[in-house]
Design a protein around this motif. Sequence first.
Motif, PDB file in Angstrom:
ATOM      1  N   SER A   1     -13.627  46.275  -9.960  1.00  0.00           N
ATOM      2  CA  SER A   1     -14.022  45.214 -10.946  1.00  0.00           C
ATOM      3  C   SER A   1     -12.763  43.934 -10.769  1.00  0.00           C
ATOM      4  N   ARG A   2     -13.148  43.158 -11.572  1.00  0.00           N
ATOM      5  CA  ARG A   2     -12.249  41.963 -11.342  1.00  0.00           C
ATOM      6  C   ARG A   2     -11.625  41.606 -12.682  1.00  0.00           C
ATOM      7  N   THR A   3     -10.399  41.102 -12.257  1.00  0.00           N
ATOM      8  CA  THR A   3      -9.313  40.637 -13.230  1.00  0.00           C
ATOM      9  C   THR A   3      -9.906  39.467 -14.007  1.00  0.00           C
TER      10      THR A   3
ATOM     11  N   HIS B   1      -9.010  44.278 -17.176  1.00  0.00           N
ATOM     12  CA  HIS B   1      -9.388  44.681 -15.855  1.00  0.00           C
ATOM     13  C   HIS B   1     -10.114  45.883 -15.793  1.00  0.00           C
TER      14      HIS B   1
ATOM     15  N   ALA C   1      -4.836  46.602 -12.243  1.00  0.00           N
ATOM     16  CA  ALA C   1      -5.942  46.587 -11.363  1.00  0.00           C
ATOM     17  C   ALA C   1      -5.793  47.923 -10.584  1.00  0.00           C
TER      18      ALA C   1
ATOM     19  N   GLU D   1     -22.446  45.406  -9.766  1.00  0.00           N
ATOM     20  CA  GLU D   1     -21.436  44.763  -9.180  1.00  0.00           C
ATOM     21  C   GLU D   1     -21.365  44.820  -7.720  1.00  0.00           C
TER      22      GLU D   1
ATOM     23  N   GLU E   1     -22.472  41.757  -4.977  1.00  0.00           N
ATOM     24  CA  GLU E   1     -21.746  41.610  -3.826  1.00  0.00           C
ATOM     25  C   GLU E   1     -22.257  41.886  -2.493  1.00  0.00           C
TER      26      GLU E   1
END
Length: 245
Positions: A2-4, A35, A90, A185, A189
């Motif tokens: 996952s992203r911040t 996050h 993260a 996710e 990508e």
Amino acid sequence: MSRTFRYIQNDDVLKSFNEFKDTILVERPVVIARHGDYSLFLIRISDGELGLKIENTVKKAEVQSRKYEIANSNDALISRGVRHAVQKMAELSDEDVNRKRLQIWKWYVMDWQKANMDKTEEIMNQELSWDEETSNKNGEILDMESFLHGAYLNLGNTISLIDKYLTDEKYKEIFKTFAINDIMEMTSEDTRDKSIAEAERLSQMEGGKKHTYQFLVSVEATDKEHARQALLNYLAGDDRIKVQR
């Protein structure tokens, strides 16, 4: 992974504390970043003391906290503390993702083994005497990459597997939610990477690459609409408008 998501930048945290310490921060903490299941909160401990807290918002559990005396701190010190906290979030989130993803892969291994009991000894012998040539030729041995790009990314398969191996409704829901988010996710990508590769391939087939150029145009105007009209006039050939070189 996952992203911040950032809501307050590192260098603005002290300024935000001073701005909101007598208003919003009196009532509640403010989220600096998120996050995965983790959030970093800005807290007012007292008029002269700032707090940073990492919390697992799903488990409602504090993971780590730190406080700063404003009189003995500055922007650089607090900014560094925020950066380290975001990195910690993260790392924790990635550990959670890897743990859950690996557990689902283990269920896939168990399922595959049950369906191939007669080949177990043969496959084990092949694995114990592994070499690159044999590995490249052998399509029967299921590896983690096969799960990742095959059955695991099929959301229906994975949800069915979770239903099969978990009986506790609480954990079943946790794993289903995780799998949906993780697969969405990962596939987004994967789609993005394929799109980039396809665009590159088409570009090479077409010959020279086209580029987009931006120019700064200075326009004297009384308001935005006036400036927009002046720009349109320039594009139509009005030479009274100057272009920055």
